[in-house]
Write an enzyme that holds these catalytic residues in place. Structure first.
Site, PDB file in Angstrom:
ATOM      1  N   CYS A  74       0.834  -1.205   0.000  1.00 37.96           N
ATOM      2  CA  CYS A  74       0.000   0.000   0.000  1.00 37.96           C
ATOM      3  C   CYS A  74       0.865   1.250   0.000  1.00 37.96           C
ATOM      4  O   CYS A  74       1.858   1.331   0.716  1.00 37.96           O
ATOM      5  CB  CYS A  74      -0.893   0.028   1.241  1.00 37.96           C
ATOM      6  SG  CYS A  74      -2.335  -1.005   1.119  1.00 37.96           S
ATOM      7  N   GLU A 112      -7.476   1.269   3.050  1.00 36.31           N
ATOM      8  CA  GLU A 112      -7.583   2.099   4.251  1.00 36.31           C
ATOM      9  C   GLU A 112      -8.954   1.932   4.898  1.00 36.31           C
ATOM     10  O   GLU A 112      -9.065   1.837   6.131  1.00 36.31           O
ATOM     11  CB  GLU A 112      -7.314   3.560   3.894  1.00 36.31           C
ATOM     12  CG  GLU A 112      -5.863   3.864   3.605  1.00 36.31           C
ATOM     13  CD  GLU A 112      -5.330   3.337   2.259  1.00 36.31           C
ATOM     14  OE1 GLU A 112      -4.103   3.356   2.066  1.00 36.31           O
ATOM     15  OE2 GLU A 112      -6.132   2.894   1.404  1.00 36.31           O
ATOM     16  N   ASP A 126     -11.894  -6.333  21.741  1.00 34.86           N
ATOM     17  CA  ASP A 126     -10.906  -6.161  22.806  1.00 34.86           C
ATOM     18  C   ASP A 126     -11.528  -5.592  24.071  1.00 34.86           C
ATOM     19  O   ASP A 126     -11.246  -6.052  25.176  1.00 34.86           O
ATOM     20  CB  ASP A 126      -9.768  -5.258  22.330  1.00 34.86           C
ATOM     21  CG  ASP A 126      -8.713  -5.066  23.403  1.00 34.86           C
ATOM     22  OD1 ASP A 126      -8.211  -6.079  23.926  1.00 34.86           O
ATOM     23  OD2 ASP A 126      -8.398  -3.904  23.721  1.00 34.86           O
TER      24      ASP A 126
END
Length: 156
Positions: A74, A112, A126
């Site tokens: 990228c 992105e 998380d």
């Protein structure tokens, strides 16, 4: 045609020097499924670790800006806009995240936007894993992209 390999089959970063700069936008979505208790606490904003969706939103935006550090081929991009939004799907106990990333440049922002939505969902996991280790992240996909030589794409 695979554009990240040269004539000898070796990986390389695509040369975008001659490409025209255009406005480019990518929209991606993904989902996280969880148990009822976790879903309710996120929706009510009562998770002990804090504002799950607010932190998830910031994590997704930060991830969009760091995509070229994570995905080897990228190009580093000047991102002109990044937004993460959430939709609650009560019946399925799913939170759907949507990432929209924009730039004005020579290459698109699909990676992105995919990185943003993935990181946003991982942040939810998380922050809530102590309550629900069975959460599942699924259906991450490019929904729309505009700009560039290949033109517009829609997948809704």
């Amino acid at each position: 045609m695979l554009t990240h390999f040269n004539k000898e089959g070796k990986a390389f970063m695509v040369d975008v020097t001659e490409k025209k700069e255009t406005e480019r936008v990518a929209v991606t979505k993904g989902e996280i499924t969880m148990n009822l208790e976790t879903y309710k606490k996120i929706k009510e904003g009562t998770i002990q670790k804090g504002d799950v969706l607010g932190i998830s939103r910031i994590a997704g935006i930060m991830a969009a800006k760091k995509t070229s550090e994570l995905i080897p081929m990228c190009h580093p991009l000047f991102i002109t806009g990044a937004e993460i939004s959430f939709k609650f799907k009560d019946k399925e106990l799913i939170i759907e995240a949507t990432a929209t990333v924009k730039t004005f440049g020579k290459t698109g922002v699909e990676m992105e936007a995919l990185t943003a939505v993935s990181t946003s969902l991982l942040t939810i996991y998380d922050m809530c894993k102590a309550m629900d280790k069975n959460m599942s992240i699924d259906n991450i996909r490019l929904c729309k992209k505009t700009g560039g030589k290949s033109g517009d794409f829609t997948n809704e």
